[in-house]
Design a protein around this motif. Structure first.
Motif, short mmCIF file in Angstrom:
data_model
loop_
_atom_site.label_atom_id
_atom_site.label_comp_id
_atom_site.label_asym_id
_atom_site.label_seq_id
_atom_site.Cartn_x
_atom_site.Cartn_y
_atom_site.Cartn_z
N PRO A 101 -18.27 58.48 87.40
CA PRO A 101 -19.62 58.38 87.96
C PRO A 101 -20.06 59.59 88.77
O PRO A 101 -21.26 59.93 88.77
CB PRO A 101 -19.55 57.12 88.83
N GLU A 102 -19.14 60.27 89.46
CA GLU A 102 -19.55 61.39 90.30
C GLU A 102 -20.02 62.60 89.50
O GLU A 102 -20.52 63.57 90.06
CB GLU A 102 -18.43 61.81 91.26
N THR A 103 -19.87 62.57 88.15
CA THR A 103 -20.34 63.69 87.32
C THR A 103 -21.77 63.49 86.84
O THR A 103 -22.38 64.42 86.33
CB THR A 103 -19.43 63.88 86.09
N LEU A 104 -22.32 62.29 87.00
CA LEU A 104 -23.67 62.02 86.52
C LEU A 104 -24.73 62.58 87.47
O LEU A 104 -24.57 62.53 88.69
CB LEU A 104 -23.91 60.51 86.34
N THR A 105 -25.80 63.09 86.90
CA THR A 105 -26.92 63.57 87.70
C THR A 105 -27.86 62.42 88.03
O THR A 105 -27.78 61.34 87.44
CB THR A 105 -27.72 64.64 86.93
N LEU A 106 -28.75 62.66 88.97
CA LEU A 106 -29.77 61.68 89.30
C LEU A 106 -30.59 61.34 88.06
O LEU A 106 -30.89 60.16 87.80
CB LEU A 106 -30.68 62.23 90.41
N GLU A 107 -30.94 62.33 87.29
CA GLU A 107 -31.72 62.09 86.07
C GLU A 107 -31.00 61.15 85.12
O GLU A 107 -31.61 60.25 84.52
CB GLU A 107 -32.02 63.42 85.36
N GLU A 108 -29.68 61.31 85.00
CA GLU A 108 -28.91 60.45 84.10
C GLU A 108 -28.83 59.02 84.61
O GLU A 108 -28.89 58.06 83.84
CB GLU A 108 -27.52 61.04 83.87
N PHE A 109 -28.71 58.85 85.93
CA PHE A 109 -28.71 57.50 86.49
C PHE A 109 -30.05 56.80 86.23
O PHE A 109 -30.09 55.61 85.90
CB PHE A 109 -28.41 57.53 87.99
N VAL A 110 -31.14 57.54 86.38
CA VAL A 110 -32.46 56.97 86.11
C VAL A 110 -32.59 56.61 84.63
O VAL A 110 -33.13 55.55 84.28
CB VAL A 110 -33.57 57.95 86.54
N LYS A 111 -32.04 57.45 83.77
CA LYS A 111 -32.07 57.17 82.33
C LYS A 111 -31.31 55.87 82.01
O LYS A 111 -31.78 55.03 81.23
CB LYS A 111 -31.44 58.33 81.55
N LEU A 112 -30.15 55.67 82.63
CA LEU A 112 -29.38 54.44 82.41
C LEU A 112 -30.15 53.21 82.89
O LEU A 112 -30.20 52.19 82.20
CB LEU A 112 -28.04 54.52 83.15
N ALA A 113 -30.76 53.32 84.08
CA ALA A 113 -31.49 52.17 84.62
C ALA A 113 -32.70 51.84 83.75
O ALA A 113 -32.98 50.66 83.47
CB ALA A 113 -31.93 52.48 86.05
N ASN A 114 -33.41 52.86 83.30
CA ASN A 114 -34.59 52.61 82.47
C ASN A 114 -34.20 52.02 81.12
O ASN A 114 -34.92 51.19 80.56
CB ASN A 114 -35.38 53.91 82.28
N HIS A 115 -33.04 52.41 80.60
CA HIS A 115 -32.57 51.83 79.35
C HIS A 115 -32.28 50.35 79.53
O HIS A 115 -32.63 49.52 78.66
CB HIS A 115 -31.31 52.54 78.85
N ARG A 116 -31.66 49.99 80.64
CA ARG A 116 -31.35 48.57 80.90
C ARG A 116 -32.64 47.76 80.94
O ARG A 116 -32.68 46.63 80.43
CB ARG A 116 -30.60 48.42 82.22
N LEU A 117 -33.70 48.32 81.52
CA LEU A 117 -34.97 47.60 81.59
C LEU A 117 -35.62 47.52 80.21
O LEU A 117 -36.11 46.46 79.80
CB LEU A 117 -35.91 48.31 82.57
#
Length: 270
Positions: A246-262
């Motif tokens: 997890p510490e290798t992910l960027t903020l943009e990638e975390f937002v991408k994961l959350a938006n995919h879940r939605l």
């Protein structure tokens, strides 16, 4: 000090009183009050920073939990009509109630180490009402707030703080500036809420949940931490290697994961 005779720092409140005049002036210069700002100070203690803030600014609300300090603060600053004391726990305080109009709040404070992280999360819930925040925190916490992806400090606090704010590590404050001296180093951080976020989560609660799950066990991979939430094959389709930590992910990638879940209206499988 008048009004504070015999008061000793209380461990249960995490009190360490700033006493170095040069450092106090440096902190106030960094805050740069502008006369009519709606300033809010959390944990004013015996008023060391408060005094200089009121020299520069007309309005100041302070939130103090230690009821024994409040009479001394009222006596010391009785001649400042724009000074207001609120006896309250900042973790539960409704900061929105301090606004007199549409002006934004400027928040400052020497935050107790034991509540700094939950208090920052509480304040971020009011981020639309806040112009900026200047905090003295444990240096380690400031390093986490300002961390970059790939570093050992990058974590849940870093991601969520930087989603809402620009974070600046300003300068260190050594232990000898306090009474009693803390056992850790301190630092000043500036948090400025974004006027326009660089990446937008469609559901901010889902973003927070995704970040929490991803960092649940730092040493494990995304495949393990997000198991049952986002399949490894889906991570790959999103361009994210499931073997990454997890510490290798960027903020943009975390937002991408959350938006995919939605977008996929995910429901857990039984």
């Amino acid at each position: 000090m008048a009004g504070f005779q015999g008061h000793r720092a209380r461990k249960r409140f995490g009190q360490n009183f700033l006493q170095d005049p040069g450092m106090i002036r440096r902190i106030v210069r960094a805050i740069a009050p502008r006369g009519e700002d709606r300033l809010v100070e959390i944990g004013p203690g015996m008023g060391a920073i408060t005094e200089l803030l009121l020299e520069e600014n007309r309005f100041l609300d302070v939130v103090e939990l230690d009821r024994d300090l409040i009479p001394g603060l009222k006596v010391k600053f009785f001649n400042h009509s724009g000074f207001q004391v609120h006896e309250a726990d900042a973790l539960k305080f409704d900061f929105a109630g301090l606004r007199q109009g549409d002006e934004k709040l400027r928040v400052v404070g020497n935050l107790p180490y034991n509540i700094s992280t939950p208090l920052i999360f509480h304040l971020l819930s009011f981020q639309g009402l806040i112009e900026d925040m200047h905090f003295m925190l444990q240096k380690e916490v400031v390093e986490r707030l300002a961390a970059s992806p790939g570093s050992g400090q990058w974590g849940r606090l870093s991601v969520m703080a930087q989603y809402y704010c620009q974070v600046e590590f300003l300068f260190e404050v050594p232990p000898e500036c306090f009474n009693p001296r803390p056992k850790v180093d301190s630092a000043i951080v500036r948090l400025t809420p974004h006027t326009q976020r660089p990446f937008v989560a469609a559901d901010e609660q889902l973003l927070a949940d995704t970040v929490r799950l991803a960092f649940a066990q730092r040493r494990k991979t995304l495949r393990n931490n997000l198991k049952g939430v986002i399949a490894a094959e889906v991570l790959e389709l999103l361009g994210i290697d499931p073997q990454r930590r997890p510490e290798t992910l960027t903020l943009e990638e975390f937002v991408k994961l959350a938006n995919h879940r939605l977008d996929t209206a995910w429901q857990p499988t039984q």
